[in-house]
Structures are given as C-alpha cells and as structure tokens.
Design an enzyme around this catalytic site. Structure first.
Site, PDB file in Angstrom:
ATOM      1  N   ARG A  18      12.831  -2.097  -9.266  1.00 46.06           N
ATOM      2  CA  ARG A  18      11.370  -2.236  -9.345  1.00 46.06           C
ATOM      3  C   ARG A  18      10.940  -2.246 -10.806  1.00 46.06           C
ATOM      4  O   ARG A  18      11.496  -1.524 -11.637  1.00 46.06           O
ATOM      5  CB  ARG A  18      10.679  -1.068  -8.627  1.00 46.06           C
ATOM      6  N   PRO A  70       0.822  -1.211   0.000  1.00 49.83           N
ATOM      7  CA  PRO A  70       0.000   0.000   0.000  1.00 49.83           C
ATOM      8  C   PRO A  70       0.857   1.262   0.000  1.00 49.83           C
ATOM      9  O   PRO A  70       1.877   1.318   0.679  1.00 49.83           O
ATOM     10  CB  PRO A  70      -0.820  -0.114   1.282  1.00 49.83           C
ATOM     11  N   GLU A  71       0.449   2.242  -0.803  1.00 51.25           N
ATOM     12  CA  GLU A  71       1.164   3.514  -0.881  1.00 51.25           C
ATOM     13  C   GLU A  71       0.275   4.606  -0.267  1.00 51.25           C
ATOM     14  O   GLU A  71      -0.751   4.295   0.330  1.00 51.25           O
ATOM     15  CB  GLU A  71       1.485   3.842  -2.344  1.00 51.25           C
ATOM     16  N   LYS A  98       4.052   6.304   4.724  1.00 53.23           N
ATOM     17  CA  LYS A  98       3.295   5.055   4.549  1.00 53.23           C
ATOM     18  C   LYS A  98       3.017   4.397   5.898  1.00 53.23           C
ATOM     19  O   LYS A  98       2.669   3.228   5.969  1.00 53.23           O
ATOM     20  CB  LYS A  98       4.077   4.094   3.654  1.00 53.23           C
ATOM     21  N   ARG A 138       2.419 -12.341   4.871  1.00 49.97           N
ATOM     22  CA  ARG A 138       3.874 -12.521   4.726  1.00 49.97           C
ATOM     23  C   ARG A 138       4.654 -12.082   5.961  1.00 49.97           C
ATOM     24  O   ARG A 138       5.862 -12.271   6.019  1.00 49.97           O
ATOM     25  CB  ARG A 138       4.353 -11.810   3.459  1.00 49.97           C
TER      26      ARG A 138
END
Ligand SMILES: [Zn+2]
Length: 284
Positions: A270, A2-3, A58, A121
């Site tokens: 990325r 999530p950003e 974040k 995770r």
C-alpha cells in the site's frame, strides 16, 4: 475503501433511516453481489424487520427479525460499495446505474421507498445468515478486536505476537479490525512510529501511545463523518476529515511537526505516507 469512521457513519445513517422498517420485498439484479444463492438470499430477507444496523470492523451488520426467527444481513463495501435510497424498481422499470440489490422498505415516501446496494467495481458482497450460520461465519472470519474498545494490554499482546512491519500488521483485520490505509498512516504519524518498524519491537509505552492516538483520530474522524475520498458516501452525505489529514496524500509537503518533506513509499503493498525524520525506526 471505507475504513472504520466511514463504515461507522454509513451504519449510523442506515440505522437512523432504515432501522425499525420492514423489508417488504427484495430483488437482486447481479447475483454475484450476493455470497451464496441469491434466490435464497431474497427469500431470507423478504418480510424481515430491520431491528438495528451496526458496524463491526469494516462490516455493516443488519440485525433482522424474520418470519422464521432472528437473522442477519452482512455487507462489506470493499472498494466502491454504497447504499442509497430511490424508487423501488417495479417490473419493467430501469434500475439506477450500478445498483445490484434493492430492498423495498415500509414507511418511506414513494420515490424513496427502496434501499439500493450500489457498487461500481462489484467487489463488495451481501450475505444473509440465520444465527447458527452467522456464528460459524464469524468464527471462520477470526476478526481481531475493534481499536475503539480493545484494551491496551490486549493491543500490546497482539502487536508483540506478530512478525512483520507495523504497517502490515495494523492493516491485518485479524490483528485489529477496522483500520485501513488512511487511518494507519495518520495514527503512526501521530504516535511518531515508523511504518517500517517491526511490530514486535514496540515497547508497551509505544503501543499505548499508538492506541491512544489511533482512538483520538478515529473519534475525530467519526465526528467529521469520515474522510471523503472518491467513493465514500453515507445516506446523509460524505465527510470532511480529509481536511484534517496530516500525512495521508501529502507527500512532498512539509511535515506539520518538523517541516521536513513528507515522503511516500509502498509498504505492505500500500502507498504509505510518513515523515522520514519524525518516524524513524527506533534503534533500541
Ligand atoms: Zn516530521
């Protein structure tokens, strides 16, 4: 991961639903999900009132008023962290799958009286602080300003001071905080800037345009409750901004501006999506 828009949505949902409630008790099923001693964490937050839930960068910050004075709990969701409501796990009752911490809250209906931290995770972390510890932690974190509030002067100064490719510098939370892979790709496309450009090569007009476009996109994404990719969910559901993505996840499709095929390559570790025609490295 999530950003900014997704974390903003999660924090707003939390503030609406759990803000003003008291943490009656807390429990940790997987101690490593808490930074530091998990028993101290449980003692620290138990009995505290959640005053306000907010985003910074974040991170999600729960402002707490505890029996021993003001305190804060911070959460970073990393790849797969989520908050969800459910029934407080009484002794002997099974926890919901992948839930690692639980907070029983005042004033919620039975069956929905606990806030769970869920993380498949397990890369996310919860932390609790008194004000002195929080200040120290934030100093060490040295997070850059928020793209929604940083001044154009400061934004230009920060990019000009960095060596490295624009994509890498914008992902660096020490430069500005809150941007990640999706919103960097979308902002660079909107501003017509190459992710491969040197950050310190941008003119003032270019950094101004980039900031303006990033803000426009972030605000539209917050309005749409963020982009729902595999793991993001607010307490009131997911978002729809993925339908408005111009380049992210669209390699091979025609560029919305020029019609050339969008491309992707790994930049700063990325997968980066851009138009090789509209986003050339400027030759100035
Ligand atoms: Zn194009």
């Amino acid at each position: 991961m999530p950003e900014l828009p997704e974390v903003q949505t999660i924090a707003s949902d939390l503030d609406d639903i759990v803000g003003g409630r008291r943490i009656i008790q807390a429990a940790v099923a997987y101690p490593k999900i808490v930074a530091g001693d998990s028993r101290r964490f449980v003692d620290f937050v138990s009995g505290a009132k959640i005053e306000k839930v907010e985003r910074f960068g974040k991170w999600i910050r729960f402002g707490l008023a505890g029996p021993a004075g003001p305190a804060a709990m911070l959460a970073h969701l990393k790849m797969t962290g989520q908050f969800q409501l459910g029934a407080w796990p009484e002794e002997g009752r099974a926890w919901p799958a992948h839930c690692h911490a639980a907070f029983q809250l005042s004033g919620l209906p039975p069956g929905q009286d606990a806030l769970f931290y869920r993380d498949i995770r397990k890369f996310g972390r919860l932390r609790a602080f008194d004000p002195g510890e929080l200040e120290e932690f934030l100093r060490a974190l040295a997070q850059g300003p928020d793209p929604l509030t940083v001044s154009p002067d400061e934004f230009h100064r920060r990019l000009s001071a960095r060596r490295g490719r624009l994509k890498a510098v914008l992902l660096d939370q020490g430069c500005v905080s809150g941007l990640g892979n999706i919103y960097v790709d979308e902002s660079l496309f909107a501003a017509g800037l190459s992710p491969l450009a040197a950050a310190d090569s941008l003119s003032r007009a270019e950094t101004d345009l980039l900031l303006k476009e990033a803000r426009r996109i972030l605000k539209a994404a917050i309005e749409a409750r963020g982009s729902t990719t595999s793991n993001y969910k607010g307490l009131k559901g997911g978002g729809s901004f993925q339908l408005a993505h111009q380049v992210y996840g669209r390699a091979g499709e025609p560029c919305p501006k020029c019609g050339a095929a969008l491309t992707r390559r790994v930049v700063a570790g990325r997968t980066t999506h851009y138009c090789p025609h509209c986003q050339k490295v400027s030759a100035k």
